[in-house]
Motif scaffolding. Sequence first.
Motif, PDB file in Angstrom:
ATOM      1  N   VAL A  68     -15.467 -20.214 -17.661  1.00 20.77           N
ATOM      2  CA  VAL A  68     -16.680 -19.396 -17.598  1.00 20.77           C
ATOM      3  C   VAL A  68     -17.887 -20.214 -18.068  1.00 20.77           C
ATOM      4  O   VAL A  68     -18.969 -20.154 -17.476  1.00 20.77           O
ATOM      5  CB  VAL A  68     -16.520 -18.106 -18.426  1.00 20.77           C
ATOM      6  CG1 VAL A  68     -17.835 -17.376 -18.575  1.00 20.77           C
ATOM      7  CG2 VAL A  68     -15.487 -17.206 -17.782  1.00 20.77           C
ATOM      8  N   THR A  69     -17.701 -21.006 -19.115  1.00 23.80           N
ATOM      9  CA  THR A  69     -18.786 -21.849 -19.613  1.00 23.80           C
ATOM     10  C   THR A  69     -19.195 -22.883 -18.571  1.00 23.80           C
ATOM     11  O   THR A  69     -20.389 -23.129 -18.362  1.00 23.80           O
ATOM     12  CB  THR A  69     -18.361 -22.547 -20.922  1.00 23.80           C
ATOM     13  OG1 THR A  69     -17.971 -21.554 -21.865  1.00 23.80           O
ATOM     14  CG2 THR A  69     -19.497 -23.367 -21.492  1.00 23.80           C
ATOM     15  N   LEU A  70     -18.234 -23.496 -17.919  1.00 26.33           N
ATOM     16  CA  LEU A  70     -18.555 -24.476 -16.879  1.00 26.33           C
ATOM     17  C   LEU A  70     -19.271 -23.819 -15.697  1.00 26.33           C
ATOM     18  O   LEU A  70     -20.195 -24.410 -15.120  1.00 26.33           O
ATOM     19  CB  LEU A  70     -17.286 -25.185 -16.405  1.00 26.33           C
ATOM     20  CG  LEU A  70     -16.714 -26.226 -17.360  1.00 26.33           C
ATOM     21  CD1 LEU A  70     -15.364 -26.721 -16.859  1.00 26.33           C
ATOM     22  CD2 LEU A  70     -17.671 -27.382 -17.547  1.00 26.33           C
ATOM     23  N   ILE A  71     -18.880 -22.608 -15.342  1.00 27.02           N
ATOM     24  CA  ILE A  71     -19.570 -21.885 -14.269  1.00 27.02           C
ATOM     25  C   ILE A  71     -21.015 -21.633 -14.666  1.00 27.02           C
ATOM     26  O   ILE A  71     -21.945 -21.813 -13.869  1.00 27.02           O
ATOM     27  CB  ILE A  71     -18.833 -20.574 -13.931  1.00 27.02           C
ATOM     28  CG1 ILE A  71     -17.533 -20.887 -13.192  1.00 27.02           C
ATOM     29  CG2 ILE A  71     -19.710 -19.628 -13.112  1.00 27.02           C
ATOM     30  CD1 ILE A  71     -16.621 -19.698 -12.995  1.00 27.02           C
ATOM     31  N   TRP A  72     -21.235 -21.246 -15.909  1.00 28.40           N
ATOM     32  CA  TRP A  72     -22.590 -20.998 -16.397  1.00 28.40           C
ATOM     33  C   TRP A  72     -23.425 -22.282 -16.348  1.00 28.40           C
ATOM     34  O   TRP A  72     -24.577 -22.274 -15.910  1.00 28.40           O
ATOM     35  CB  TRP A  72     -22.539 -20.428 -17.810  1.00 28.40           C
ATOM     36  CG  TRP A  72     -23.877 -20.282 -18.459  1.00 28.40           C
ATOM     37  CD1 TRP A  72     -24.970 -19.622 -17.964  1.00 28.40           C
ATOM     38  CD2 TRP A  72     -24.266 -20.808 -19.719  1.00 28.40           C
ATOM     39  NE1 TRP A  72     -26.014 -19.704 -18.856  1.00 28.40           N
ATOM     40  CE2 TRP A  72     -25.606 -20.431 -19.943  1.00 28.40           C
ATOM     41  CE3 TRP A  72     -23.623 -21.558 -20.688  1.00 28.40           C
ATOM     42  CZ2 TRP A  72     -26.296 -20.782 -21.077  1.00 28.40           C
ATOM     43  CZ3 TRP A  72     -24.309 -21.895 -21.831  1.00 28.40           C
ATOM     44  CH2 TRP A  72     -25.636 -21.511 -22.025  1.00 28.40           C
ATOM     45  N   VAL A  73     -22.831 -23.388 -16.767  1.00 24.59           N
ATOM     46  CA  VAL A  73     -23.546 -24.668 -16.752  1.00 24.59           C
ATOM     47  C   VAL A  73     -23.907 -25.056 -15.316  1.00 24.59           C
ATOM     48  O   VAL A  73     -25.029 -25.489 -15.044  1.00 24.59           O
ATOM     49  CB  VAL A  73     -22.703 -25.769 -17.440  1.00 24.59           C
ATOM     50  CG1 VAL A  73     -23.258 -27.146 -17.162  1.00 24.59           C
ATOM     51  CG2 VAL A  73     -22.623 -25.516 -18.934  1.00 24.59           C
ATOM     52  N   MET A  74     -22.964 -24.894 -14.399  1.00 27.78           N
ATOM     53  CA  MET A  74     -23.224 -25.241 -12.998  1.00 27.78           C
ATOM     54  C   MET A  74     -24.352 -24.395 -12.424  1.00 27.78           C
ATOM     55  O   MET A  74     -25.248 -24.909 -11.754  1.00 27.78           O
ATOM     56  CB  MET A  74     -21.974 -25.023 -12.139  1.00 27.78           C
ATOM     57  CG  MET A  74     -20.848 -25.912 -12.441  1.00 27.78           C
ATOM     58  SD  MET A  74     -21.236 -27.590 -11.990  1.00 27.78           S
ATOM     59  CE  MET A  74     -19.842 -28.390 -12.722  1.00 27.78           C
ATOM     60  N   ARG A  75     -24.294 -23.100 -12.669  1.00 25.51           N
ATOM     61  CA  ARG A  75     -25.331 -22.225 -12.122  1.00 25.51           C
ATOM     62  C   ARG A  75     -26.675 -22.492 -12.768  1.00 25.51           C
ATOM     63  O   ARG A  75     -27.710 -22.442 -12.106  1.00 25.51           O
ATOM     64  CB  ARG A  75     -24.933 -20.762 -12.288  1.00 25.51           C
ATOM     65  CG  ARG A  75     -24.374 -20.215 -11.033  1.00 25.51           C
ATOM     66  CD  ARG A  75     -24.557 -18.735 -10.888  1.00 25.51           C
ATOM     67  NE  ARG A  75     -24.544 -17.998 -12.099  1.00 25.51           N
ATOM     68  CZ  ARG A  75     -23.524 -17.245 -12.502  1.00 25.51           C
ATOM     69  NH1 ARG A  75     -22.448 -17.151 -11.790  1.00 25.51           N
ATOM     70  NH2 ARG A  75     -23.605 -16.578 -13.617  1.00 25.51           N
ATOM     71  N   SER A  76     -26.672 -22.779 -14.055  1.00 22.04           N
ATOM     72  CA  SER A  76     -27.929 -23.086 -14.726  1.00 22.04           C
ATOM     73  C   SER A  76     -28.532 -24.369 -14.169  1.00 22.04           C
ATOM     74  O   SER A  76     -29.741 -24.470 -13.968  1.00 22.04           O
ATOM     75  CB  SER A  76     -27.703 -23.219 -16.230  1.00 22.04           C
ATOM     76  OG  SER A  76     -27.302 -21.985 -16.762  1.00 22.04           O
TER      77      SER A  76
END
Length: 193
Positions: free
Chosen positions: A91-99
Amino acid sequence: MHRPTLLEGVLVALVLSLSVNPLVVFVQLAIGSLLAWKITVMVLAYTYMCYLLARSGRRSGRVTLGLLALTVLLASLVFNLRFPTLLLLCVTLIWVMRSFAYSRSLVSTVLQGGVCILGCSAALIVYGHSGSLALALWSFFLVQAAFVLIPAQFLRRSTAPSGTMLGGAPDSFGRAYHAAEQALERLTTAVAG
């Protein structure tokens, strides 16, 4: 590339959630049950991250960020992280990618994180009621599809409205032109004085 639409996000959520059961069955035949679930979650998360990077308008850093995410996910598999920790990492990696791909302001980045947290909450509620990881992942990715409703940038850095004229030129060009004129004036007064 253009920003993804809500319908496209819903379709991605549907495809990812429908691929859970066949992927788990295939991986369980080759290896153990818990490891199969870990690999399934990692594959789905990485597929979604690649989708985000491929649809983003940014050109620089996409491959590097994708390889870095893959390295982090593979390292988590090697270090045998617990399943909840692996979910949090994904979930953290998804957030980083989207950010990286879709946010251009701090407010937008924080709201992207809020969508991830909301998706986790929805997935936990659905999993608590149904006991199905496939439905929980569907709920998570369905909420993630709503990220397209978050503007990339909330506040303009400039105090002048867009399109205003400074010295008869558009705002950014006018500021640069004015700064260059001031620098030349300082040079000429320094040489003359």
